[in-house]
Structures are given as structure tokens and as C-alpha cells.
Design a protein around this motif. Sequence first.
Motif, PDB file in Angstrom:
ATOM      1  N   ARG A 101     -30.404  15.525  -2.312  1.00 48.22           N
ATOM      2  CA  ARG A 101     -29.008  17.014  -0.777  1.00 48.22           C
ATOM      3  C   ARG A 101     -27.789  16.456  -1.501  1.00 48.22           C
ATOM      4  O   ARG A 101     -27.148  17.309  -1.760  1.00 48.22           O
ATOM      5  N   TYR A 156     -28.457  24.821  -1.799  1.00 45.50           N
ATOM      6  CA  TYR A 156     -30.231  24.245  -1.352  1.00 45.50           C
ATOM      7  C   TYR A 156     -31.527  23.971  -1.833  1.00 45.50           C
ATOM      8  O   TYR A 156     -30.649  22.433  -3.272  1.00 45.50           O
ATOM      9  N   ASN A 157     -32.380  24.598  -2.331  1.00 48.00           N
ATOM     10  CA  ASN A 157     -33.515  23.518  -3.490  1.00 48.00           C
ATOM     11  C   ASN A 157     -33.910  23.834  -4.520  1.00 48.00           C
ATOM     12  O   ASN A 157     -35.581  24.160  -4.786  1.00 48.00           O
ATOM     13  N   ARG A 172     -26.832  18.176  -4.549  1.00 49.53           N
ATOM     14  CA  ARG A 172     -26.652  19.595  -4.348  1.00 49.53           C
ATOM     15  C   ARG A 172     -25.414  20.135  -4.271  1.00 49.53           C
ATOM     16  O   ARG A 172     -24.804  21.104  -4.048  1.00 49.53           O
ATOM     17  N   ARG A 173     -25.515  19.085  -2.463  1.00 45.77           N
ATOM     18  CA  ARG A 173     -24.206  19.599  -1.732  1.00 45.77           C
ATOM     19  C   ARG A 173     -23.129  19.390  -2.645  1.00 45.77           C
ATOM     20  O   ARG A 173     -21.441  20.063  -2.601  1.00 45.77           O
ATOM     21  N   GLY A 202     -34.848  23.703   0.867  1.00 47.55           N
ATOM     22  CA  GLY A 202     -35.458  21.773   2.108  1.00 47.55           C
ATOM     23  C   GLY A 202     -36.379  21.416   1.644  1.00 47.55           C
ATOM     24  O   GLY A 202     -37.716  22.269   1.283  1.00 47.55           O
TER      25      GLY A 202
END
Length: 396
Positions: free
Chosen positions: A90, A113-114, A93-94, A333
Motif C-alpha cells: 500500500r 488502489y490495487n 501504491r500511495r 484492496g
Amino acid sequence: MKPLLPLFVFIDACGWEIINRDPFLSTVAPNRRRLTSVFGYSSACVPSILSGRRPVGHRNWNYFVYDPANSPFRSLRFLRWLPSVVGGRRRVRRLLSRLIKNRLSFRGYFDLYNIPFKYIWLYNFTETRNPLQPGGLNRGPNIFDYLVERNVRYFVSDPSRDEVWNLAALADEIRDEGIDFAFQYWPGLDGLMHILGNQSPEISVKLRVYEDWIGQLLAAAKDHYEEIRLYVFSDHGMANCETLLDLQGQIRALPLRIPDDYAVVYDSTMARFWFFNDRAREMVTRCLQEIPQGRIVPDDELADLGTLFSDRYFGELIFLVREGVLIVPSHMGARPIRGMHGYHPTDIHSYAMLCTNQQSIPDDVTAIPDIFKLMTREADAAALCNPSRQVAVSRA
């Protein structure tokens, strides 16, 4: 001292079931009503509030769509070689989301996101503008266009800043008597309940903070405006996630391939499919019909909900899970969370709320798009009552 300040405070995810068991604002805004939300997430609810239209009207629904011809992410295909232990984190990704948002000059909310890097070149992102600005919707005007056209000086929260900063910024504008309309947006409760669910004692603590902040705004306004018309509202509620559904695993087990046979976006509570041959359509449809945790939403129901797009841009087939079910892993997610929204608008925890210090709420205000009516009426009233206005003011 100015005659009138309409003060609209938007508290994300503060649904009817939340305030129905809490004395929230019972003293300063005792008149309250349950409002029907719209089908979708905040990406649909917020534009509906700001425009008075449902998703087919403003064309903001879900974030990611199958659109390889216009995908801004084609240059990211090399990221598919990242080890999943890195590319799936995460934090990574951010960081990438911030970099990509700046590079693409996106003005609205953006998060990778994912979405798998292997397939990201197949998708487009639908919120490239800031809905809290004039011209911020994909189609048609919003309340800020309305205010600018009528030269009403206004405040709107800056979503890139935190709640405390926006509170202080609005208080300063009130003390300066620089505005005739205010739109304050607080998203913190939504994030809290995603993590803790809708029964956490922290919810009451957060509501007491919001009550205190609203009290501060009212106290500041009392010295500078003869009348403050307060409206506190939300976009949806929050349901606890009691059941986890590995929908990806069931679809992946079919003898079909992405992108040869189909494309899909797995949101947290719905899956949206695009098909490229009849075989894929039939196999996926049959599989979904056998999953008891959800159902395929028929076209007539999508039309009633204002989410049937003639070009099927947001998906040809929409599969929606029951309230309390979470699709995980999903493209939103990889891990379970405690609370989620985005279920059917008639599910108990989907309902939004409106609280006001006014003696009555108009009979035609029953759903969140109707808040737009309130805002335009109050903006017109402020424009009529308040002295000479110059140029509209925006903080976002």
C-alpha cells in the motif's frame, strides 16, 4: 454585519443509522431527516449532491473503467515486472499515485488502489477534475458553477488540506465577512469507520469533535451574520463487513483470459464486466448466478437507480453483493476492512442524513441529489439579502 450566511457542512459517511442512535447536534440542528443515497461510492454520491443529478446525468460513477484507447496508464506497463511483494504494498501504491497524479495533472481524487500493473493499460480513470470546483464534473454544471454565474462569494473546502485547516480557513472567512455561502467538507469519519466499523466507541468521540467545530463556526458567524442557516448532511452510511467473498478467484477459475475474452473491475461491493465474445458473457453470467452473496443488477433496476449508461462505459454487467459482504481481494484492496459502503441504496446502512436549525425541511428534499435544491435556494436568498458582491471566492 451581513444579513445571511447559508452554512452547509458535509460529513462523509455520517449515515442515518449513525445519528439515529446518537444525540448528534440535537441542540443546534434538531430538525433531521433520513435521505436516500445513490447507487455507488463517494465518486458518485458527491457529484450527485453537487449537481442535483444522478450518475447518468453528471457521468461520474466509479473510478476505473475499461478504456484502453484512452488509457493514461499505458506507460506504466513496465511496472508489471515489479515483484508482488513490492508492487502490492500500500505504501508503494500511495507514492506512485501521488507521482502519477502530478504527472497527469489530475485535479480530483486519485489512487491506483490495487489495479494489477499487468492490466493497468486497459483502464482509464474517470475523475480527472476536482468536483469541488466550477466545471468539476464530467457532464453539466455543479453548485459552484451556479455560485460563480450569480456572483455569490463562497467558501469551499480544499480536499488537499486536512479538516482542521479547512475549519480554520472557513472561520477566517466568516470573521472577515468575505463570503455569502459556505460549503465545508469533512471526510474523517468515513476513514475511521472503514477501519473500525460502525459500532466503535470512537464514532461518538468523532461526532463530539464535529459538534464542537460546528459550535465554533456558529459562534464566529453570530458576530458577523444576523442569520445562519445551518445544514449538516452526509452522502451515505457505513455497514460492517461480516462476510468475505473471493469473487476474483471464482471468475479466474473459468477457462477465460483477460483481455482476450473479458475485462473487469472488482470494486469493494460490486464487479463490473465488459465482454468480447458470447462465450465469455455466458460463462461469467452463469458463474455469477450461482454466487449466493450477490446478484446481477438488471437493466431496468439500473435505470431506476440512474446508473444505466447507454454506452455501457462503466460496465456491461454489474454484479452487486449483499450488504455486509466485502469482495476481497479486490481492485480496491487486498486485505479485509471492517466497514464499507456502496451497497444498494435501500439497504439499511446506505441511507444518508440531513440535520438543520431551520424549522422545516422542504417536502421535496428526500434524497441526496435534493441537497442541490437547498443549496441553490439558500444561495439565491443570500444573494438577495447580502450587500454588494464582487468576485466569487474559492479555497479549493
